[in-house]
Scaffold this motif. Structure first.
Motif, short mmCIF file in Angstrom:
data_model
loop_
_atom_site.label_atom_id
_atom_site.label_comp_id
_atom_site.label_asym_id
_atom_site.label_seq_id
_atom_site.Cartn_x
_atom_site.Cartn_y
_atom_site.Cartn_z
N HIS A 1 10.89 3.74 0.72
CA HIS A 1 10.58 2.84 -0.39
C HIS A 1 11.82 2.18 -0.98
CE1 HIS A 1 6.67 4.39 0.01
NE2 HIS A 1 6.90 5.57 -0.55
N LEU B 1 12.89 -0.91 0.31
CA LEU B 1 12.82 -2.36 0.54
C LEU B 1 12.37 -3.02 -0.76
CD1 LEU B 1 11.03 -2.45 4.01
CD2 LEU B 1 13.48 -2.58 3.53
N PRO C 1 9.96 -4.88 -2.65
CA PRO C 1 8.54 -5.14 -2.32
C PRO C 1 8.15 -6.60 -2.54
CG PRO C 1 8.72 -3.79 -4.31
CD PRO C 1 10.10 -3.93 -3.76
N ALA D 1 5.70 -10.71 6.67
CA ALA D 1 4.88 -9.69 6.03
C ALA D 1 5.61 -9.12 4.83
CB ALA D 1 4.56 -8.59 7.03
N TYR D 2 4.87 -8.65 3.86
CA TYR D 2 5.47 -7.92 2.75
C TYR D 2 5.56 -6.43 3.13
CZ TYR D 2 5.43 -11.93 -0.31
OH TYR D 2 5.69 -13.15 -0.86
N ASN E 1 4.78 -3.68 1.80
CA ASN E 1 3.67 -2.76 1.58
C ASN E 1 2.55 -2.90 2.61
OD1 ASN E 1 2.36 -5.06 0.78
ND2 ASN E 1 1.89 -4.39 -1.29
N THR E 2 2.69 -3.86 3.51
CA THR E 2 1.69 -3.97 4.57
C THR E 2 2.15 -3.27 5.84
OG1 THR E 2 2.59 -6.04 5.43
CG2 THR E 2 0.97 -6.22 3.68
N LEU E 3 3.36 -2.72 5.84
CA LEU E 3 3.89 -2.09 7.05
C LEU E 3 3.77 -0.57 6.95
CD1 LEU E 3 7.24 -4.07 7.54
CD2 LEU E 3 4.97 -4.64 8.38
N SER E 4 3.75 0.07 8.12
CA SER E 4 3.75 1.54 8.14
C SER E 4 5.13 2.05 7.74
CB SER E 4 3.40 2.03 9.53
OG SER E 4 4.48 1.75 10.41
N GLY E 5 5.20 3.35 7.45
CA GLY E 5 6.46 3.95 7.02
C GLY E 5 7.57 3.75 8.04
N LYS F 1 -5.82 -4.21 11.74
CA LYS F 1 -4.50 -3.77 12.18
C LYS F 1 -4.63 -2.41 12.85
CE LYS F 1 -1.10 -3.18 9.06
NZ LYS F 1 -0.35 -3.69 7.93
N LEU G 1 16.16 0.69 -5.88
CA LEU G 1 16.30 -0.70 -5.43
C LEU G 1 17.60 -1.30 -5.95
CD1 LEU G 1 12.65 -2.04 -5.77
CD2 LEU G 1 13.81 -1.06 -3.80
N TRP H 1 3.05 -10.61 -3.76
CA TRP H 1 3.50 -9.47 -2.98
C TRP H 1 2.74 -8.20 -3.31
CZ3 TRP H 1 5.47 -5.60 -6.12
CH2 TRP H 1 5.88 -5.98 -7.40
N ARG I 1 0.24 -12.25 2.73
CA ARG I 1 1.30 -12.80 3.58
C ARG I 1 1.57 -14.22 3.13
NH1 ARG I 1 -1.29 -9.59 8.10
NH2 ARG I 1 0.23 -7.95 8.33
#
Lengths: 292, 314
Positions: free
Chosen positions: A114, A116, A118, A159-160, A162-166, B21, B209, B307, B313
């Protein structure tokens, strides 16, 4: 998987990396870390807490070392002092002879999870470092694309996070840290939050990338298998106060593959680490029992 | 109402997303490769259609219920007024919706009514822009600096509970024109929610962050711009929406003062002239304009928050 990563972009990155290297030296000559007599003491409500005690460590340029130890042994703290987030209470940390006083883009950081931004797309995340370094938006974007293809995520640039896997997020994190062409890559349990299968894949992936870059890597983990599989050298730390208790050379051949995990040499190193850590954990228990 | 519909759309998208997905993308090398070989663009076509359809199935009926609820209330009101309902609550002197509707038709045919609305809109616009700019700046300063917070917070805590109406005498005494007094009162109403939400958002900045940004070479200004403000944005946007609502009911208080125009003045004036249908028209107009403006603020700010939507997207 590994084959899909092999593409022409990689060569472009490396050429770029060499031209960006400071003062015309070849890339492999940067990233010498020296930690001398470092103590790190925190003031807490219960008085001073010694997180790291008398640490001495010399890392050669291009070396891959793991800081291994039980949770709370100060390995992350020691790495954070190399990163410039935690100033040593005494002693000195230098990179290529220059004292570390604050975080900087020459030391890329990869965090556990966590980390990145977001609100930025994958591409914007990776382009952030180059933008901060003052290159234009266009060049930053093209650098970002190159590094995203390096970690196999070129298709997800818009993609943002939060749409990706860990695992994908961690790959973006690695790409983001590398996009600044750092001489040192500092990784704080980067695969700790991933499931076992993904973690193994990520380790191979990381070694592939590192084989091309050959920058210095300091990798913090409490996973013995991970430490033995990845590193040239394992620096074992003990718990409270965090001291360096062993410095083990890992002379396993590279490139390394999963089959290595069952080889006798691997097992021997693993046992050596296990014994050290077990002894330390026992000591810690006994200390606690005496105190309690 | 709006946020709920957004939530419904979001869940719908999430449903589509998980089905489209390959989940657990990296469990096996094969799955990983297939995830990389199928770029997201291919899925976006599917995604752009299905949420609409799902919306009709899930949220459509709910909107129908909401409209029906309003219609039922108007019908009850009509019945109560026509029959002179009087049991504790007295409807004998309340004009029926049909009467109000007729009066509204007359107002809409004339010019005066639009002038009232235009004057109110102008005042709200000036006051709101000032409140947003000042509120965000003060809020960020308070969130970032302990000094700023310690100096400004006592004023806010003390002044915030004072209702807009209570400012009328001072506003008249201190400010040169009626217009400026009304704008000032409206501005005060909008200011506090904007400040407090901005402070809240900025103080919740994610330290990890900030560290990531610093290690990537970001300066303090860059961290403010790229990490602190975007992170605070959901909270700031909530403050902007609340501020818009408060601006409208503060405006009403301000327009009691005076003036010749303004929808608050119109409502108040109708009361003194005992024009009951006009009072109700004024009230509903304020409610409608307030809701509309709040909706516009939320819609206007939604690109800043895209976001947050899962599966969003650019």
């Amino acid at each position: 998987m590994n084959e899909t990563l092999m593409n022409d972009n990689r060569l472009a990155v490396l050429d770029h990396s060499r031209t960006r290297a400071k003062s015309g030296k070849p890339g492999a000559e940067r990233g010498r870390i020296s930690v001398r007599d470092v103590d790190i003491v925190f003031d807490t409500a219960n008085g001073p807490h010694v997180a790291v005690k008398n640490a001495n460590l010399a890392v050669r340029p291009g070396e891959f070392i793991c800081l291994l130890g039980p949770s709370g042994c100060g390995k992350s703290t020691l790495m954070n002092s190399i990163a410039g987030f935690v100033p040593p209470s005494s002693g000195e940390v230098t990179i290529d002879g220059e004292a570390v006083t604050e975080p900087g883009p020459d030391r890329g950081m990869v965090f556990q999870q966590h980390s990145l931004f977001p609100w930025k797309t994958v591409k914007e995340n990776v382009a952030f470092g180059p933008l901060m370094a003052g290159v234009g938006q266009n060049e930053a974007n093209s650098v970002a694309r190159t590094f995203l293809s390096l970690v196999g995520l070129a298709a997800f640039e818009n993609a943002y996070p939060n749409t990706l896997s860990g695992g994908m997020q961690q790959r973006v994190g690695i790409a983001r840290a590398l996009a600044n062409y750092p001489s040192v890559l500092l990784m704080d349990e980067p695969f700790g939050a991933l499931d076992a299968q993904t973690r193994v894949m990520m380790q191979e992936n990381l070694l592939d990338i590192w084989r091309e870059f050959r920058n210095t890597v300091v990798f913090v983990t409490h996973d013995i298998d991970e430490a033995v599989f990845l590193s040239d050298r394992i620096v074992v730390m003990s718990a409270s106060p965090g001291r360096i208790i062993a410095d083990i050379d890992v002379k396993l051949p590279r490139p390394r593959e999963q089959s290595l995990l069952t080889s006798p040499e691997f097992m021997a190193l693993k046992r050596q680490c296990l014994d050290l850590i077990r002894q330390e954990t026992l000591n810690a228990f006994q200390q606690q029992n005496k105190a309690g | 109402m709006d946020s709920q519909s957004n939530a419904a759309i979001r869940t719908a998208e999430a449903l589509v997303d998980t089905s489209a997905k390959p989940s657990g993308t990296e469990a096996t090398p094969d799955a990983c490769v297939s995830a990389e070989l199928s770029p997201p663009e291919e899925k976006s076509q599917v995604q752009s259609r299905t949420p609409v359809m799902i919306w009709f199935r899930t949220s459509g009926p709910r909107y129908l219920v909401r409209i029906m609820a309003l219609v039922a209330a108007v019908l009850l009101w009509e019945l109560a007024s026509d029959n002179g309902f009087s049991f504790y609550v007295n409807f004998e002197n309340i004009p029926a919706p049909s009467v109000v509707g007729a009066a509204l038709g007359a107002e809409l045919a004339g010019q005066e009514f639009y002038l009232h609305i235009l004057h109110s809109l102008e005042r709200v616009a000036i006051a709101y822009v000032m409140a947003v700019v000042l509120g965000v700046v003060i809020g960020v300063a308070m969130g970032r600096s302990r000094w700023a917070e310690d100096i400004i917070l006592p004023y806010i805590e003390l002044l915030r509970p004072i209702p807009a109406v209570a400012w009328i005498p001072l506003a008249i005494l201190m400010l040169p024109t009626e217009q400026s007094s009304i704008v000032f009162i409206t501005f005060l109403g909008a200011l506090f929610p904007v400040i407090l939400n901005t402070v809240h958002g900025v103080e919740q900045t994610n330290g990890l962050l900030v560290r990531a940004a610093r290690s990537l070479g970001a300066s303090r200004t860059a961290i403010l711009w790229h990490v602190v403000l975007p992170g605070a944005m959901p909270s700031i946007v909530a403050g902007l929406a609340i501020g818009m609502g408060v601006a409208w009911f503060s405006l009403l208080a301000g327009e009691i003062i005076s003036g010749q125009y303004g929808i608050g003045y119109y409502t108040w004036n109708s009361y003194t002239l005992i024009q009951y249908p006009q009072i109700i028209i004024g009230m509903l107009t304020i409610g409608g304009l307030g809701t509309l403006c709040t909706l516009l603020v939320r819609k206007g700010c939604s690109p800043l928050l895209k976001w947050q939507a899962r599966g969003g997207r650019s």
